[in-house]
Design a protein around this motif. Structure first.
Motif, PDB file in Angstrom:
ATOM      1  N   HIS A   1      12.263   5.270 -10.032  1.00 48.41           N
ATOM      2  CA  HIS A   1      11.764   4.526  -9.044  1.00 48.41           C
ATOM      3  C   HIS A   1      10.073   4.928  -8.965  1.00 48.41           C
ATOM      4  N   LYS A   2       9.428   3.987  -8.687  1.00 42.98           N
ATOM      5  CA  LYS A   2       7.925   4.324  -8.313  1.00 42.98           C
ATOM      6  C   LYS A   2       7.148   3.332  -7.794  1.00 42.98           C
ATOM      7  N   ILE A   3       6.067   3.464  -7.483  1.00 44.62           N
ATOM      8  CA  ILE A   3       5.155   2.130  -6.559  1.00 44.62           C
ATOM      9  C   ILE A   3       4.305   1.878  -7.800  1.00 44.62           C
ATOM     10  N   ASN A   4       3.989   0.525  -7.779  1.00 41.63           N
ATOM     11  CA  ASN A   4       2.990   0.156  -8.794  1.00 41.63           C
ATOM     12  C   ASN A   4       1.926  -0.335  -7.713  1.00 41.63           C
ATOM     13  N   THR A   5       0.668   0.738  -7.776  1.00 41.92           N
ATOM     14  CA  THR A   5      -0.476   0.420  -6.974  1.00 41.92           C
ATOM     15  C   THR A   5      -1.449  -0.700  -7.153  1.00 41.92           C
ATOM     16  N   ASN A   6      -1.338  -1.071  -8.465  1.00 44.83           N
ATOM     17  CA  ASN A   6      -2.230  -2.230  -8.624  1.00 44.83           C
ATOM     18  C   ASN A   6      -1.728  -3.539  -8.152  1.00 44.83           C
ATOM     19  N   GLY A   7      -0.250  -3.684  -8.407  1.00 44.99           N
ATOM     20  CA  GLY A   7       0.295  -4.795  -7.793  1.00 44.99           C
ATOM     21  C   GLY A   7       0.822  -4.776  -6.468  1.00 44.99           C
ATOM     22  N   GLY A   8       1.003  -3.667  -5.938  1.00 43.92           N
ATOM     23  CA  GLY A   8       1.440  -3.410  -4.543  1.00 43.92           C
ATOM     24  C   GLY A   8       3.012  -3.740  -4.320  1.00 43.92           C
ATOM     25  N   TYR A   9       3.635  -3.081  -5.279  1.00 44.09           N
ATOM     26  CA  TYR A   9       5.114  -3.232  -4.934  1.00 44.09           C
ATOM     27  C   TYR A   9       6.068  -2.040  -5.672  1.00 44.09           C
ATOM     28  N   LEU A  10       7.045  -1.843  -5.068  1.00 44.17           N
ATOM     29  CA  LEU A  10       7.964  -0.876  -5.085  1.00 44.17           C
ATOM     30  C   LEU A  10       9.138  -1.374  -6.483  1.00 44.17           C
ATOM     31  N   ILE A  11       9.176  -0.422  -7.395  1.00 47.85           N
ATOM     32  CA  ILE A  11      10.250  -0.925  -8.518  1.00 47.85           C
ATOM     33  C   ILE A  11      11.091   0.102  -8.500  1.00 47.85           C
ATOM     34  N   PHE A  12      12.298  -0.220  -8.859  1.00 49.97           N
ATOM     35  CA  PHE A  12      13.429   0.730  -9.195  1.00 49.97           C
ATOM     36  C   PHE A  12      14.614   0.144  -9.954  1.00 49.97           C
ATOM     37  N   GLY A  13      15.330   0.773 -10.568  1.00 48.53           N
ATOM     38  CA  GLY A  13      16.559   0.215 -11.207  1.00 48.53           C
ATOM     39  C   GLY A  13      17.214   1.218 -11.946  1.00 48.53           C
TER      40      GLY A  13
ATOM     41  N   GLN B   1      11.785  -5.375  -7.942  1.00 43.09           N
ATOM     42  CA  GLN B   1      10.526  -5.253  -7.456  1.00 43.09           C
ATOM     43  C   GLN B   1      10.092  -5.779  -6.169  1.00 43.09           C
ATOM     44  N   ILE B   2       9.894  -5.131  -5.242  1.00 38.47           N
ATOM     45  CA  ILE B   2       9.753  -5.104  -3.618  1.00 38.47           C
ATOM     46  C   ILE B   2       8.548  -4.996  -3.220  1.00 38.47           C
ATOM     47  N   THR B   3       7.885  -6.092  -2.483  1.00 38.07           N
ATOM     48  CA  THR B   3       6.747  -6.060  -1.842  1.00 38.07           C
ATOM     49  C   THR B   3       7.141  -5.806  -0.277  1.00 38.07           C
ATOM     50  N   GLN B   4       8.038  -6.245   0.435  1.00 35.61           N
ATOM     51  CA  GLN B   4       8.246  -5.996   1.570  1.00 35.61           C
ATOM     52  C   GLN B   4       9.701  -6.241   2.086  1.00 35.61           C
ATOM     53  N   ILE B   5      10.044  -5.571   3.201  1.00 30.13           N
ATOM     54  CA  ILE B   5      11.382  -5.623   3.749  1.00 30.13           C
ATOM     55  C   ILE B   5      11.336  -5.800   5.216  1.00 30.13           C
TER      56      ILE B   5
ATOM     57  N   THR C   1       0.914  -1.304  -0.119  1.00 26.75           N
ATOM     58  CA  THR C   1       0.164  -0.191  -0.113  1.00 26.75           C
ATOM     59  C   THR C   1       1.057   1.224   0.057  1.00 26.75           C
ATOM     60  N   ASN C   2       0.309   2.181  -0.602  1.00 26.79           N
ATOM     61  CA  ASN C   2       0.903   3.567  -0.388  1.00 26.79           C
ATOM     62  C   ASN C   2       0.566   4.692   0.192  1.00 26.79           C
ATOM     63  N   ASP C   3      -0.342   4.285   1.303  1.00 27.61           N
ATOM     64  CA  ASP C   3      -0.860   5.233   2.151  1.00 27.61           C
ATOM     65  C   ASP C   3       0.076   5.943   2.939  1.00 27.61           C
ATOM     66  N   GLU C   4       0.895   5.419   3.780  1.00 26.86           N
ATOM     67  CA  GLU C   4       1.942   6.096   4.482  1.00 26.86           C
ATOM     68  C   GLU C   4       3.152   6.652   3.385  1.00 26.86           C
ATOM     69  N   TRP C   5       3.626   5.920   2.676  1.00 26.51           N
ATOM     70  CA  TRP C   5       5.132   6.117   1.714  1.00 26.51           C
ATOM     71  C   TRP C   5       4.625   7.476   0.864  1.00 26.51           C
ATOM     72  N   ASN C   6       3.751   7.556   0.249  1.00 25.44           N
ATOM     73  CA  ASN C   6       3.655   8.553  -0.665  1.00 25.44           C
ATOM     74  C   ASN C   6       4.480   8.390  -1.801  1.00 25.44           C
ATOM     75  N   LEU C   7       4.718   7.563  -2.220  1.00 23.07           N
ATOM     76  CA  LEU C   7       5.794   7.446  -3.409  1.00 23.07           C
ATOM     77  C   LEU C   7       5.096   7.595  -4.658  1.00 23.07           C
ATOM     78  N   PRO C   8       6.068   8.132  -5.655  1.00 28.01           N
ATOM     79  CA  PRO C   8       5.550   8.437  -6.958  1.00 28.01           C
ATOM     80  C   PRO C   8       4.872   7.176  -7.835  1.00 28.01           C
ATOM     81  N   THR C   9       3.735   7.467  -8.290  1.00 25.52           N
ATOM     82  CA  THR C   9       3.151   6.417  -9.277  1.00 25.52           C
ATOM     83  C   THR C   9       3.599   6.230 -10.676  1.00 25.52           C
ATOM     84  N   ASP C  10       4.812   7.468 -11.147  1.00 26.93           N
ATOM     85  CA  ASP C  10       5.235   7.485 -12.274  1.00 26.93           C
ATOM     86  C   ASP C  10       6.770   7.397 -11.919  1.00 26.93           C
TER      87      ASP C  10
END
Length: 426
Positions: free
Chosen positions: A65-77, A155-159, A32-41
């Protein structure tokens, strides 16, 4: 006695409480992006975000980097992209990073302190990757960074962050290095993923559809029929390492029919074929078009000036000819990428045979005759080693006999030959 018992119970509660405190962990959730407020693009600038009392700083200038709100994961590279944690107030023994199902099977990543790797590099982002922090680098206040070490995304869902003394097991570290592979029955060019097993743990292999392919106890794959199957390697777990199962999808194609002979044509013939096509359409089959380069090869580059590995140029039937065919994004011999060194293989006025499809390209109402999806078959009469071997093999497969030769061959088999025909057995 009661007083002593009360003291004993109090001490036991204190010990239990202390043990639980040591076993506590921090979990960073990207479902979820509720607390992070990560970019979606994708954002290529270095940014910091805070959740659950932990601040992460992401620096990924290549991919962003961005968060994919549909799949629920952080992606960066990609390579050298980093995610840095704020300092923890406790000794850190283990960091676990869970990747999205279907994430890159090739990405390599590790935990660093400054420029020093402090754990074992992993391959593949799918599932759980565990990073046991090296002794001497577990102290409170240490700044840890997750760094990508090759040119892929993670692509990260949890740490999860584990305190020293938590008793958390290490990850088994198994990886196929890919999520999929396609092979062809009978092909000598087939290659299969090799299991990465850094701790030499006992694993069990399986195939979800043995009617498509089987895999032996030693990990040897045998192809059976066309189709798709999931190849698995599983470790049951022990006191030190967690259980883990890693998979990849194996697509098996039917044996290839003998390669059809490809027609060699002139530039003029190619232009005639293209003229008969509908606007924007291309041929179903490939041709080998012979002609001279009339423009120097133009190396195609990305915006960041890295190479695509292909070139554009024009060719005609005569040296310096005016009627030209545009060769769009062609590759080198055997359909391999050009490099800064191999681009010198072709130049203006060279006589080349280019293999590819023909296309009537349409843009802004203007049509351009092109050879597309192409590569060099020969330059000034010279083919690559692979192409030459195929030609030699095809020639060797065609057997020709004189009448005397037929008689000699027949005599060795007990046959009677007359006028070059087999009549009967002796």
């Amino acid at each position: 006695m009661k007083k002593i018992l009360r003291y004993s119970l109090a001490m036991l509660v204190a010990i239990i409480g202390s043990t639980n405190a040591m076993a506590q962990e921090i979990t960073l959730d990207f479902s979820t992006n509720d607390e992070w407020n990560l970019p979606t693009d994708y954002d290529k600038t270095e940014k910091s975000y805070t959740s659950n009392g932990v601040t992460i700083t992401i620096n990924a200038p290549g991919q962003g980097h961005k968060i994919n709100t549909n799949g629920g994961y952080l992606i960066f590279g990609k390579k050298d992209a980093t995610l840095t944690f704020s300092a923890f107030s406790f000794d850190v023994e283990l960091i676990k990073i869970t990747g999205r199902a279907g994430a890159s099977g090739k990405v390599t990543q590790n935990i660093f302190v400054g420029d020093e790797a402090v754990s074992t590099e992993t391959t593949g982002a799918t599932g759980v990757n565990s990073y046991k922090i090296a002794d001497g680098k577990q102290g409170a206040g240490t700044i840890y960074t997750l760094k990508l070490t090759n040119d892929n995304n993670t692509q990260i869902t949890q740490i999860e962050i584990f305190k020293k003394g938590s008793g958390a097991k290490e990850g088994a570290g198994l990886s196929w290095g890919t999520g999929s592979r396609t092979v062809t029955i009978g092909s000598e060019e087939n290659s299969f993923p090799e299991l990465t097993n850094p701790y030499n743990l006992p694993v069990t292999y399986s195939s979800s559809k043995e009617e498509v392919a089987t895999i032996s106890a030693d990990g040897v794959v045998t192809l059976v029929a066309a189709g798709s199957t999931v190849i698995s390697a599983s470790f049951a777990g022990n006191d030190t390492y967690e259980e883990q199962t890693v998979v990849y999808t194996l697509t098996v194609k039917a044996a290839q029919e003998p390669e059809a002979e490809i027609e060699e044509i002139s530039v003029a013939q190619a232009l005639e074929i293209i003229a008969a096509l509908e606007d924007g359409k291309s041929t179903d089959k490939q041709y080998r078009v012979k002609g001279y380069l009339v423009t120097a090869p133009d190396f195609q580059r990305r915006v960041d000036e890295t190479l695509y590995g292909n070139v554009n140029f024009d060719m005609a039937d005569t040296m310096g000819g005016a009627t030209v065919l545009t060769v769009f994004r062609a590759k080198d011999f055997d359909n391999k990428n050009f490099t800064e060194e191999t681009i010198n293989r072709i130049k203006e006025d060279d006589l080349v045979v280019m293999q590819g499809k023909l296309q009537k390209y349409l843009k802004d109402g203007v049509t351009t005759p092109e050879l597309v999806s192409g590569y060099i078959y020969s330059v000034n009469g010279e083919t690559s080693g692979i192409a030459a071997a195929k030609v030699a093999a095809a020639a060797a497969a065609v057997k020709t006999y004189t009448i005397d030769g037929r008689k000699a061959a027949a005599d060795s088999k007990g046959l009677v030959i007359k006028n070059g025909k087999k009549l009967l057995q002796k």
